[in-house]
Write a protein that holds these residues in place. Structure first.
Motif, PDB file in Angstrom:
ATOM      1  N   GLY A   1      -7.908 -17.245 -36.133  1.00  0.00           N
ATOM      2  CA  GLY A   1      -7.579 -16.382 -35.218  1.00  0.00           C
ATOM      3  C   GLY A   1      -8.069 -14.952 -35.575  1.00  0.00           C
ATOM      4  O   GLY A   1      -8.067 -14.118 -34.568  1.00  0.00           O
ATOM      5  N   TRP A   2      -8.598 -14.635 -36.679  1.00  0.00           N
ATOM      6  CA  TRP A   2      -9.146 -13.382 -37.074  1.00  0.00           C
ATOM      7  C   TRP A   2     -10.374 -12.888 -36.133  1.00  0.00           C
ATOM      8  O   TRP A   2     -10.535 -11.714 -36.023  1.00  0.00           O
ATOM      9  CB  TRP A   2      -9.246 -13.286 -38.504  1.00  0.00           C
ATOM     10  CG  TRP A   2      -8.912 -11.969 -38.934  1.00  0.00           C
ATOM     11  CD1 TRP A   2      -9.431 -10.815 -39.033  1.00  0.00           C
ATOM     12  CD2 TRP A   2      -7.864 -11.783 -40.095  1.00  0.00           C
ATOM     13  NE1 TRP A   2      -8.703  -9.709 -39.752  1.00  0.00           N
ATOM     14  CE2 TRP A   2      -7.603 -10.531 -40.444  1.00  0.00           C
ATOM     15  CE3 TRP A   2      -6.780 -12.615 -40.419  1.00  0.00           C
ATOM     16  CZ2 TRP A   2      -6.727  -9.912 -41.064  1.00  0.00           C
ATOM     17  CZ3 TRP A   2      -5.894 -12.206 -41.151  1.00  0.00           C
ATOM     18  CH2 TRP A   2      -5.916 -10.810 -41.774  1.00  0.00           C
ATOM     19  N   PHE A   3     -11.184 -13.995 -35.495  1.00  0.00           N
ATOM     20  CA  PHE A   3     -12.164 -13.688 -34.875  1.00  0.00           C
ATOM     21  C   PHE A   3     -11.600 -12.757 -33.455  1.00  0.00           C
ATOM     22  O   PHE A   3     -12.337 -11.854 -33.036  1.00  0.00           O
ATOM     23  CB  PHE A   3     -12.909 -14.885 -34.453  1.00  0.00           C
ATOM     24  CG  PHE A   3     -13.760 -15.577 -35.462  1.00  0.00           C
ATOM     25  CD1 PHE A   3     -14.682 -14.736 -36.317  1.00  0.00           C
ATOM     26  CD2 PHE A   3     -13.492 -16.768 -35.920  1.00  0.00           C
ATOM     27  CE1 PHE A   3     -15.168 -15.336 -37.417  1.00  0.00           C
ATOM     28  CE2 PHE A   3     -13.859 -17.376 -36.873  1.00  0.00           C
ATOM     29  CZ  PHE A   3     -14.914 -16.710 -37.525  1.00  0.00           C
ATOM     30  N   GLY A   4     -10.446 -13.105 -33.165  1.00  0.00           N
ATOM     31  CA  GLY A   4      -9.903 -12.263 -32.040  1.00  0.00           C
ATOM     32  C   GLY A   4      -9.527 -11.004 -32.256  1.00  0.00           C
ATOM     33  O   GLY A   4      -9.776 -10.129 -31.777  1.00  0.00           O
ATOM     34  N   PHE A   5      -8.995 -10.801 -33.640  1.00  0.00           N
ATOM     35  CA  PHE A   5      -8.590  -9.648 -34.187  1.00  0.00           C
ATOM     36  C   PHE A   5      -9.677  -8.783 -34.230  1.00  0.00           C
ATOM     37  O   PHE A   5      -9.374  -7.501 -33.767  1.00  0.00           O
ATOM     38  CB  PHE A   5      -7.850 -10.216 -35.525  1.00  0.00           C
ATOM     39  CG  PHE A   5      -6.987  -9.046 -36.136  1.00  0.00           C
ATOM     40  CD1 PHE A   5      -5.559  -9.154 -35.731  1.00  0.00           C
ATOM     41  CD2 PHE A   5      -7.380  -8.196 -37.036  1.00  0.00           C
ATOM     42  CE1 PHE A   5      -4.851  -8.019 -36.256  1.00  0.00           C
ATOM     43  CE2 PHE A   5      -6.697  -7.421 -37.732  1.00  0.00           C
ATOM     44  CZ  PHE A   5      -5.279  -7.294 -37.307  1.00  0.00           C
ATOM     45  N   ASN A   6     -10.642  -9.232 -34.932  1.00  0.00           N
ATOM     46  CA  ASN A   6     -11.824  -8.365 -35.354  1.00  0.00           C
ATOM     47  C   ASN A   6     -12.911  -8.234 -33.819  1.00  0.00           C
ATOM     48  O   ASN A   6     -13.115  -7.190 -33.431  1.00  0.00           O
ATOM     49  CB  ASN A   6     -12.574  -8.542 -36.362  1.00  0.00           C
ATOM     50  CG  ASN A   6     -11.831  -8.358 -37.588  1.00  0.00           C
ATOM     51  OD1 ASN A   6     -10.748  -7.720 -37.417  1.00  0.00           O
ATOM     52  ND2 ASN A   6     -12.314  -8.799 -38.689  1.00  0.00           N
ATOM     53  N   ALA A   7     -13.130  -9.283 -33.469  1.00  0.00           N
ATOM     54  CA  ALA A   7     -14.203  -9.159 -32.397  1.00  0.00           C
ATOM     55  C   ALA A   7     -13.612  -8.631 -31.018  1.00  0.00           C
ATOM     56  O   ALA A   7     -14.357  -7.921 -30.414  1.00  0.00           O
ATOM     57  CB  ALA A   7     -14.964 -10.676 -32.144  1.00  0.00           C
ATOM     58  N   GLY A   8     -12.402  -9.134 -30.738  1.00  0.00           N
ATOM     59  CA  GLY A   8     -11.514  -8.485 -29.669  1.00  0.00           C
ATOM     60  C   GLY A   8     -11.618  -7.161 -29.810  1.00  0.00           C
ATOM     61  O   GLY A   8     -11.262  -6.653 -28.728  1.00  0.00           O
ATOM     62  N   SER A   9     -11.433  -6.435 -30.904  1.00  0.00           N
ATOM     63  CA  SER A   9     -11.100  -5.096 -31.047  1.00  0.00           C
ATOM     64  C   SER A   9     -12.280  -4.288 -30.323  1.00  0.00           C
ATOM     65  O   SER A   9     -12.142  -2.941 -30.076  1.00  0.00           O
ATOM     66  CB  SER A   9     -11.006  -4.514 -32.446  1.00  0.00           C
ATOM     67  OG  SER A   9      -9.682  -5.115 -32.883  1.00  0.00           O
ATOM     68  N   GLU A  10     -13.620  -4.872 -30.052  1.00  0.00           N
ATOM     69  CA  GLU A  10     -14.457  -4.360 -29.088  1.00  0.00           C
ATOM     70  C   GLU A  10     -14.079  -4.007 -27.620  1.00  0.00           C
ATOM     71  O   GLU A  10     -14.539  -3.186 -27.032  1.00  0.00           O
ATOM     72  CB  GLU A  10     -15.985  -5.177 -29.301  1.00  0.00           C
ATOM     73  CG  GLU A  10     -17.079  -4.600 -28.398  1.00  0.00           C
ATOM     74  CD  GLU A  10     -17.471  -3.034 -28.720  1.00  0.00           C
ATOM     75  OE1 GLU A  10     -18.514  -2.819 -27.987  1.00  0.00           O
ATOM     76  OE2 GLU A  10     -16.964  -2.506 -29.585  1.00  0.00           O
TER      77      GLU A  10
END
Length: 431
Positions: A235-244
């Protein structure tokens, strides 16, 4: 070719290109929107079921449902409060310290309103998932001893007076820390330091669990914990990469460094524990992975791959020492190491962001005008200090207020019996 055919073909080409010409004037990106819809779902997945299972496996069996219930109820409560006024306080206006109430009740957030290249509804919901997981992280510090009613009241007040204002300081329009050039791509200070410090204050105010540290309080189901850790990692890929907030190269690099730092931290914790205690544990490698996820969060939009390895290694060792040696030395009862992993890991990540964002170290660039690593680290430290001080003081006041209203801690009899039966009249296991 006759002039008529030329005219017809020219007219046909113009008609075929008309939709493209119309879209060129529209700032909405279907690609960015599709990615952000996915990222939003991934971040919600981090809390329910990821964090819920991660925490539930670490408590004693008599408190399994209480932790699951707390995370689930927080998800529901924060959703409503965010829609009513939390989003407006964080992102509604351009004040230095809060965003005002112009978007209270989601006023003006409709089908056609945009936030950059994505619908504002998607941006609002993405940020809502951050407002959900941050107070849920705090649960780990006071697990097994806080009243459910007190938890709900405290978390509602905490979102209002702590999380939403700090989110505005860093990410909101005109926020004072953002204006100074702080780098916090996905929430090192806003989410992790914020939650870790609030958790530590809550643990200190409530006091130790009955029997701690003399009575063994081993995790009852590490299978849940490792499954939850895996869900958090994904899920953290959404957390970090999503923050772009876009599907572009920065998002791609954020995904890459998230994976790399997490792996480095997992190995660092595992080998540290192996050397100190003689055996590597499942709980240790899972905790190390989460420590890496936490530490790379603020740097995920600016650090390069080699910087990610360094951040992960430092966080893995630092959080291992914080969650074991420091906690034992100071004697506080941070039940599930919310401060040891999120507070310490977030602080490590926030400071190292100022180092590894430097282009000379493979980063994407510093946030301060001078371009000096020292100046950037100074700004990072200022943001870290401001977050710690504000969160600690306001959280302490809110806890005391809640204690006066409904009482914070369950009775000794209830604690011995377990919160599943006493608070919810249910059992996790019928054997």
């Amino acid at each position: 070719m006759s002039y008529k055919k030329i005219i017809y073909r020219g007219a046909g080409a113009l008609l075929l290109s008309a939709p493209a010409l119309a879209l060129a004037d529209d700032t909405l990106s279907s690609g960015d929107t599709a990615w952000m819809l996915t990222a939003t779902a991934l971040v919600l997945f981090m809390t329910i079921p990821g964090l819920s299972l991660f925490y539930a496996g670490m408590v004693r069996s008599k408190n399994t449902l209480s932790v699951l219930m707390q995370c689930f109820a927080i998800t529901a409560l924060m959703t409503i409060l965010w829609a009513l006024y939390g989003y407006s306080i964080a992102f509604g206006g351009d004040g230095a310290y809060w965003g005002g109430l112009s978007k209270a009740f989601l006023a003006g957030v409709g089908v056609d309103s945009l936030s950059g290249t994505i619908p504002e509804t998607v941006f609002m919901t993405f940020q809502m998932t951050f407002a959900i997981i941050t107070p849920a992280l705090v649960v780990g510090a006071f697990a097994e001893r806080m009243k459910f009613s007190a938890m709900l009241l405290f978390m509602g007040l905490w979102l209002t007076l702590v999380y939403a204002p700090i989110a505005h300081w860093v990410w909101g329009g005109g926020g004072w820390l953002g204006g100074m050039g702080i780098l916090d791509f996905a929430g090192g200070t806003v989410v992790h330091v914020n939650a870790g410090v609030a958790g530590l204050v809550a643990a200190l105010v409530l006091g130790r669990r009955k029997g701690y540290p003399g009575t063994p309080m081993m995790p009852h189901n590490l299978t849940y914990t490792i499954i939850g850790a895996g869900m958090l990692w994904v899920g953290w890929f959404g957390f970090n990469a999503g923050s772009e907030l876009a599907a572009d190269g920065t998002a791609g690099m954020a995904m890459a460094v998230t994976q790399i730092a997490t792996a480095a931290a997992a190995l660092a914790w595992m080998f540290s524990e192996w050397m100190v205690h003689g055996k590597p544990s499942v709980l240790g490698i899972a905790s190390g992975a989460v420590a890496g996820l936490v530490a790379i969060t603020p740097a995920s939009g600016t650090a390069g791959p080699m910087g990610a390895i360094a951040i992960g290694l430092i966080a893995g060792v630092g959080c291992f020492l914080g969650a074991t040696k420091l906690k034992r030395a100071l004697g506080y009862d941070d039940s599930l190491d919310a401060f040891g992993v999120h507070g310490i890991g977030g602080a490590i990540g926030a400071l190292l962001t100022g180092v590894f964002a430097a282009p000379s170290l493979g980063g994407a660039g510093l946030g301060v005008e001078s371009g000096s690593i020292a100046d950037q680290v100074t700004v990072q430290a200022l943001g870290l200090g401001a977050t710690i001080a504000y969160t600690a003081v306001v959280s302490f006041i809110l806890l005391k207020l809640v204690d006066m209203i409904v009482g914070l801690r369950v009775s000794e009899e209830v604690e011995v019996e377990g919160l599943d039966i006493s608070e919810h009249d249910e059992r996790a296991y019928i054997l």
